[in-house]
Design an enzyme around this catalytic site. Structure first.
Site, PDB file in Angstrom:
ATOM      1  N   ASN A 130     -29.656  49.418 -32.008  1.00  0.00           N
ATOM      2  CA  ASN A 130     -31.107  49.262 -32.217  1.00  0.00           C
ATOM      3  C   ASN A 130     -31.767  50.473 -32.855  1.00  0.00           C
ATOM      4  O   ASN A 130     -32.706  50.342 -33.636  1.00  0.00           O
ATOM      5  CB  ASN A 130     -31.806  48.867 -30.914  1.00  0.00           C
ATOM      6  CG  ASN A 130     -31.612  49.871 -29.815  1.00  0.00           C
ATOM      7  OD1 ASN A 130     -30.653  50.637 -29.813  1.00  0.00           O
ATOM      8  ND2 ASN A 130     -32.525  49.890 -28.876  1.00  0.00           N
ATOM      9  N   LYS A 153     -18.043  55.580 -31.665  1.00  0.00           N
ATOM     10  CA  LYS A 153     -17.937  54.158 -32.011  1.00  0.00           C
ATOM     11  C   LYS A 153     -19.340  53.586 -32.175  1.00  0.00           C
ATOM     12  O   LYS A 153     -20.026  53.305 -31.201  1.00  0.00           O
ATOM     13  CB  LYS A 153     -17.186  53.353 -30.953  1.00  0.00           C
ATOM     14  CG  LYS A 153     -16.711  52.027 -31.572  1.00  0.00           C
ATOM     15  CD  LYS A 153     -16.384  50.936 -30.606  1.00  0.00           C
ATOM     16  CE  LYS A 153     -17.570  50.134 -30.171  1.00  0.00           C
ATOM     17  NZ  LYS A 153     -18.315  49.466 -31.256  1.00  0.00           N
ATOM     18  N   GLY A 204     -26.132  51.272 -24.344  1.00  0.00           N
ATOM     19  CA  GLY A 204     -25.997  49.840 -24.567  1.00  0.00           C
ATOM     20  C   GLY A 204     -26.501  49.061 -23.368  1.00  0.00           C
ATOM     21  O   GLY A 204     -27.322  49.550 -22.582  1.00  0.00           O
ATOM     22  N   SER A 205     -25.990  47.854 -23.225  1.00  0.00           N
ATOM     23  CA  SER A 205     -26.511  46.963 -22.186  1.00  0.00           C
ATOM     24  C   SER A 205     -25.960  47.331 -20.807  1.00  0.00           C
ATOM     25  O   SER A 205     -24.895  47.949 -20.693  1.00  0.00           O
ATOM     26  CB  SER A 205     -26.122  45.521 -22.516  1.00  0.00           C
ATOM     27  OG  SER A 205     -24.713  45.410 -22.511  1.00  0.00           O
ATOM     28  N   GLU A 226     -26.838  55.183 -20.734  1.00  0.00           N
ATOM     29  CA  GLU A 226     -28.218  54.908 -21.156  1.00  0.00           C
ATOM     30  C   GLU A 226     -28.304  53.407 -21.406  1.00  0.00           C
ATOM     31  O   GLU A 226     -27.802  52.910 -22.419  1.00  0.00           O
ATOM     32  CB  GLU A 226     -28.559  55.684 -22.426  1.00  0.00           C
ATOM     33  CG  GLU A 226     -28.433  57.176 -22.206  1.00  0.00           C
ATOM     34  CD  GLU A 226     -29.254  58.003 -23.185  1.00  0.00           C
ATOM     35  OE1 GLU A 226     -29.541  59.151 -22.838  1.00  0.00           O
ATOM     36  OE2 GLU A 226     -29.596  57.512 -24.270  1.00  0.00           O
ATOM     37  N   CYS A 261     -35.007  50.126 -26.218  1.00  0.00           N
ATOM     38  CA  CYS A 261     -34.717  50.177 -24.784  1.00  0.00           C
ATOM     39  C   CYS A 261     -36.002  50.407 -24.007  1.00  0.00           C
ATOM     40  O   CYS A 261     -36.160  49.929 -22.901  1.00  0.00           O
ATOM     41  CB  CYS A 261     -33.706  51.276 -24.487  1.00  0.00           C
ATOM     42  SG  CYS A 261     -34.185  52.850 -25.189  1.00  0.00           S
TER      43      CYS A 261
END
Ligand code: NAD
Length: 455
Positions: A130, A153, A204-205, A226, A261
């Site tokens: 994002n 990555k 990420g999620s 995070e 986020c």
């Protein structure tokens, strides 16, 4: 791996993904190189990072276009992101030496005690799409400055940007064997978990973060997360300019298509000003221009991921089934590309997914509350804890409310904002550990305690 433009659904290019074997080879390379990188004087490491930042500036037009084409954010927002990333790099460039210097904490007859900061070694930076520059530089810049080698990555949705980051770091002077880009999706991310790395830094999620944490736990190495948010914004009955607050709330909700986020994910408004707020908010949403993100004036581009359309449709349907009213949007836009109309739901409550689960799209539920106590109860009614905002005229009132909220970041009259000088950290399902600020420099180091006694 196919790279698709989410605005047109056209194929941009195909890229070869890494395999377990090539990921292993990249690990071995940086494992070898890390010791040499650590020995490079910190001023030189910082100089290469400064050069990288200059390259981000001189190549900004091409980089912004690449990001917009593969991820869908409006071109001016891609430029904003690059500028923001350079601002963060500047913070690390100016402050790292101070926070990494050896500290003599005791000096007395015959005894010196000091703390030294040593790099962790080789770390993995598994990243999100994002804000690939912003969330990336939070990790790989301080990691490199502190003398670590990095396996980076990027998300499979911003692969071209990730490759460009690697290219520019190398061009700036970061050795090939101190930084390697590992290309691919979740399976390639998993391959990194099997390697004997010295730290895992994930953005990420929550779902992926949890599985990574569970997998790497037996390694007993630092792991930082995070993750997502369900960030609330509250508007108490203490506002001389409600229209201005509505404008700020709409921007915090819809910037980057809600794919931040720390996007505003739910709004609570005191009943005394609710109607006035809703009218102003509705007007703001009507002005948001949806369209090709490469066109001037467009604020709402496509979503980065096609699958998210179904998630948003499901949240809208669930809310309507439970009594919500649709004030705007509510469906996929009628055009090619992964577009979703900016959506506003009212008459919402906490039985609805839209008020409890991360939406990560251009959709907001706005709930009327009787008083500040009800607002605090609802703001706290979440598994997440990334940010919370209060918009009102009195700082004391805002701080009193924010002190009751379990979130890593608290905003008065601002939202959807990150500062390089403050720690960025989640609580509960939003993660743990901090990037940015001095915590976000030292987090890439191991402290060594020296007890030095003369005999
Ligand atoms: P994601 O969890 O789907 O993917 C993140 C990264 O993990 C990608 O690089 C992906 O390829 C990789 N991955 C997927 N499965 C994996 C596995 N099993 N093992 C190892 N790696 C794996 O998240 P996303 O869609 O890229 O990002 C969106 C999420 O990130 C949102 O929830 C958002 O709130 C959160 N986010 C948080 C912050 C923050 O600072 N707290 C910043 C940006 C994004």
């Amino acid at each position: 791996m196919e790279i698709i433009n989410p605005a047109t659904e056209a194929l941009i290019t195909t890229i070869e993904e890494d395999t377990n074997t090539s990921a292993q080879e990249k690990y071995e390379k940086v494992h070898q190189g890390q010791k040499d990188w650590q020995k490079v004087p910190i001023s030189e490491r910082i100089a290469t990072i400064t050069k990288f930042s200059e390259l981000l500036k001189s190549e900004a037009d091409e980089l912004a276009q690449t990001l917009t084409r593969e991820m869908g954010k409006p071109l001016n927002q891609s430029h904003n992101e690059l500028n923001g990333a350079r601002g963060r790099i500047q913070y690390f460039v100016e402050n790292s030496k101070k926070w990494l210097a050896e500290e003599v904490v005791t000096e007395e007859e015959g005894l010196v005690e000091k703390i030294a900061y040593e790099p962790l070694g080789v770390i993995a930076n598994i990243s999100a799409w994002n804000y690939p520059y912003l969330v990336g530089v939070n990790v790989f810049i301080p990691a490199l400055i502190t003398g670590n080698a990095v396996l980076y990555k990027p998300s499979e949705y911003t692969t071209l940007t990730g490759l460009k980051i690697g290219e520019l770091l190398h061009q700036a002077g970061v050795p090939d064997d101190a930084f390697q880009v590992v290309v691919g999706g979740g399976e390639v991310g998993k391959a990194l978990l099997d390697l004997p790395l010295d730290g895992y830094f994930f953005t990420g999620s929550n779902r992926t973060g949890k599985s990574i944490y569970e997998t790497v736990a037996p390694k007993m190495v630092p792991c930082q997360m995070e993750l997502g948010g369900k960030d609330p914004l509250y508007v108490p009955n203490d506002n001389a300019n409600v229209a201005k607050v509505a404008q700020a709330a709409a921007e915090g909700t819809f910037y980057n298509n809600g794919q931040s986020c720390c996007a505003v994910e739910r709004v609570y408004v005191h009943q005394a000003i609710y109607d006035e707020f809703m009218e102003a908010f509705g007007q703001e949403v009507q002005q948001l221009k949806l369209g090709n993100p490469e066109e001037d004036g467009v604020f709402i581009g496509p979503l980065a991921r096609q699958e998210q359309i179904a998630v948003l449709e499901q949240q809208v349907q669930d809310a309507i089934d439970k009594g919500a009213q649709l004030l705007a949007g509510g469906k996929k836009a009628d055009r090619t590309g992964y577009y979703f109309e900016p959506t506003v739901l009212t008459n919402v409550n906490h039985q609805m997914q839209v008020m409890r689960e991360e939406s990560f799209g251009p959709i907001i539920g706005i709930q009327r509350v009787a008083d500040d106590d009800e607002a605090v109860t609802l703001m706290q009614d979440t598994d997440y804890g990334l940010t919370a905002a209060v918009y009102c005229d009195t700082q004391e009132k805002a701080e009193e409310i924010l002190a009751k909220i379990d979130s890593g970041t608290a905003y008065w009259n601002c939202c959807d904002r990150v500062s390089a000088t403050l720690p960025w950290s989640g609580r509960k399902k939003s993660g743990f550990g901090s990037t940015l600020s001095y915590q976000g420099i030292r987090t890439f180091t191991k402290p060594k305690a020296y007890h030095l006694r003369k005999i």
